[in-house]
Scaffold this active site. Structure first.
Site, mmCIF file in Angstrom:
data_model
loop_
_atom_site.group_PDB
_atom_site.id
_atom_site.type_symbol
_atom_site.label_atom_id
_atom_site.label_comp_id
_atom_site.label_asym_id
_atom_site.label_seq_id
_atom_site.Cartn_x
_atom_site.Cartn_y
_atom_site.Cartn_z
ATOM 1 C CG ASN A 55 55.795 73.734 -95.922
ATOM 2 O OD1 ASN A 55 56.682 72.935 -95.649
ATOM 3 N ND2 ASN A 55 55.230 73.790 -97.120
ATOM 4 C CG ASP A 102 63.695 71.065 -88.542
ATOM 5 O OD1 ASP A 102 63.050 71.318 -89.573
ATOM 6 O OD2 ASP A 102 64.877 70.672 -88.559
ATOM 7 C CG ASP A 105 59.041 69.676 -90.582
ATOM 8 O OD1 ASP A 105 59.499 68.533 -90.364
ATOM 9 O OD2 ASP A 105 59.734 70.600 -91.035
ATOM 10 N NE ARG A 110 55.408 58.874 -93.313
ATOM 11 C CZ ARG A 110 56.160 57.860 -92.887
ATOM 12 N NH1 ARG A 110 57.319 58.111 -92.306
ATOM 13 N NH2 ARG A 110 55.749 56.618 -93.031
ATOM 14 C CG ASP A 123 63.060 70.283 -92.915
ATOM 15 O OD1 ASP A 123 62.350 70.311 -91.900
ATOM 16 O OD2 ASP A 123 64.220 69.844 -92.914
ATOM 17 C CG HIS A 124 66.850 70.367 -96.675
ATOM 18 N ND1 HIS A 124 67.183 69.709 -95.521
ATOM 19 C CD2 HIS A 124 66.524 69.398 -97.569
ATOM 20 C CE1 HIS A 124 67.075 68.406 -95.698
ATOM 21 N NE2 HIS A 124 66.666 68.192 -96.932
ATOM 22 C CG ASP A 127 66.949 72.519 -91.182
ATOM 23 O OD1 ASP A 127 66.293 72.958 -90.214
ATOM 24 O OD2 ASP A 127 66.822 71.368 -91.620
#
Length: 411
Positions: A55, A102, A105, A110, A123-124, A127
């Site tokens: 993040n 972006d 991330d 993972r 994330d969204h 965006d």
């Protein structure tokens, strides 16, 4: 009474938090550019320290994108004046950095075994904010302020289409990316900035040989074609792909219900801009778009949360206070100067968005027992995970596909 006290202090209900914990990210991508960019993204994430939280990567990219766009806005706030070439180059760099960060991330999540539903939401959310600045910067780079109606259309079309992308996700349960989608749009805008930087923004004012139009019309017509194809695709998915009972949304609500919050943002923006006696949009285009953009980002975040928690979306929101005051002020023949209320709308919308996002992230962090910007352990075991995950990195789409429900002991 205890339930009332809980609602006053919390945004997400216990049921929503439980549904969020059960949420699994579903994504389908047919992007043309994503496969070509995978080697770059894989190399970039391999250079990223394992202690760097996913993040934090996202927010750093967003801040760079916002700062570079604000610099461009300072030199051409209405999109009429030609900004210096270096500001366009800076915007291209800022967008490229944001797009790259972006996209890694989720891969970083993972690698460090720290994936969680919060990563997808964060994330969204970033965006939704970036979309406003990216669209505005492209219009300024093309000096689209000479045509205010086109400027309004392109910026609000970008905002509305981003909302519609999550609307169809709320209906179908799956985020779908077409052949021409987010990545392609971002690199097209990078190209626009680079042309302005190399040849000067004035290049968009020149006439195209053998065509009775200015150079800027070429990307405009291309954008309109892409917009129409996206509208058709989203409409088809929204009307036909409902995954709930009897073709309803994931929350069992009407597939058309998310249209109400979007209409409450776009329609007042159009009416206020057209009816303003002070030509508030023409004279203060950037402030106007940012003010309404913050409101749009807020309702988009609420839509994402509604999807992830399988909950009904609320129609009214406090972020609409600014647009409401602007509308009422016009109705009563502008008792107050419109620019005062416009700046108030921007300030109110920005603080309301930040407060909302901060509170939601805090509640999710407390529920999942994780940190937002810090990996709270030494990821020694993550090295094995990262080696195994390199073969699967191609599954990520802009960092989102990898933000799945974590099975990590850290959560």
């Amino acid at each position: 009474m205890p339930l009332l006290a809980y609602k006053e202090c919390h945004i997400l209900s216990p049921q929503q938090l439980r549904k969020l914990s059960e949420h699994k990210y579903s994504c389908f991508s047919a992007s043309l550019l994503d496969p070509l960019l995978q080697p770059w993204w894989n190399w970039l994430v391999a250079q990223t320290p394992l202690w760097l939280a996913p993040n934090l990567i996202t927010i750093v990219g967003l801040i760079l994108n916002i700062v570079t766009t604000l610099i461009l806005i300072c030199y051409s706030p209405n999109g009429v004046e030609a900004p210096p070439r270096w500001t366009c180059a800076l915007c291209a760099l800022g967008l490229f950095v944001y797009q790259s960060l972006d996209s890694i991330d989720g891969k970083q999540a993972r690698r460090t075994n720290t994936s969680s539903p919060l990563g997808e939401l964060f994330d969204h959310g970033c965006d939704s904010i970036s979309t406003i600045f990216v669209a505005l910067s492209a219009c300024i780079s093309c000096q689209l302020g000479h045509y205010p109606n086109w400027l309004f259309f392109q910026c609000f079309c970008a905002i509305a289409l981003f909302y519609c992308a999550h609307w169809q996700t709320y209906v179908s349960g799956t985020m779908r990316f077409g052949r021409i989608d987010v990545t392609e749009a971002q690199f097209s805008i990078i190209a626009i900035h680079l042309v302005s930087a190399a040849l000067g923004p004035e290049i968009w004012l020149t006439k195209v040989p053998y065509l009775e139009c200015e150079t800027r019309c070429l990307p405009l017509y291309l954008a309109c074609g892409i917009d129409l194809s996206l509208v058709f695709r989203y409409s088809k998915s929204i009307l036909n792909d409902g995954c709930g009972k009897n073709g309803s949304s994931v929350a069992g609500t009407s597939v058309l219900s998310p249209s109400i919050p979007l209409t409450l943002v776009v329609l007042p923006a159009l009416i206020i801009a057209q009816k303003s006696p002070e030509n508030i949009f023409t004279e203060h285009a950037s402030v106007y778009i940012l003010a309404f953009g913050m409101v749009a980002a807020k309702i988009t975040n609420k839509l994402v949360i509604a999807h992830m928690t399988k909950a009904e979306m609320e129609y009214l929101d406090w972020s609409l206070l600014g647009p409401t005051l602007l509308f009422l002020n016009q109705y009563f023949n502008c008792i107050l100067p419109e620019i005062w209320l416009l700046w108030f709308a921007l300030a109110w919308g920005t603080q309301d968005l930040l407060r909302y996002c901060s509170q939601v992230c805090l509640e999710i962090c407390q529920h999942l027992r994780i940190d937002l910007f810090r990996i709270p352990y030494s990821p020694k075991g993550s090295i094995t995970t990262s080696v195994g995950s390199q073969s699967n990195l191609g599954a990520d789409k802009n960092g989102g596909a990898s933000h799945r429900k974590s099975k990590s002991k850290a959560h």
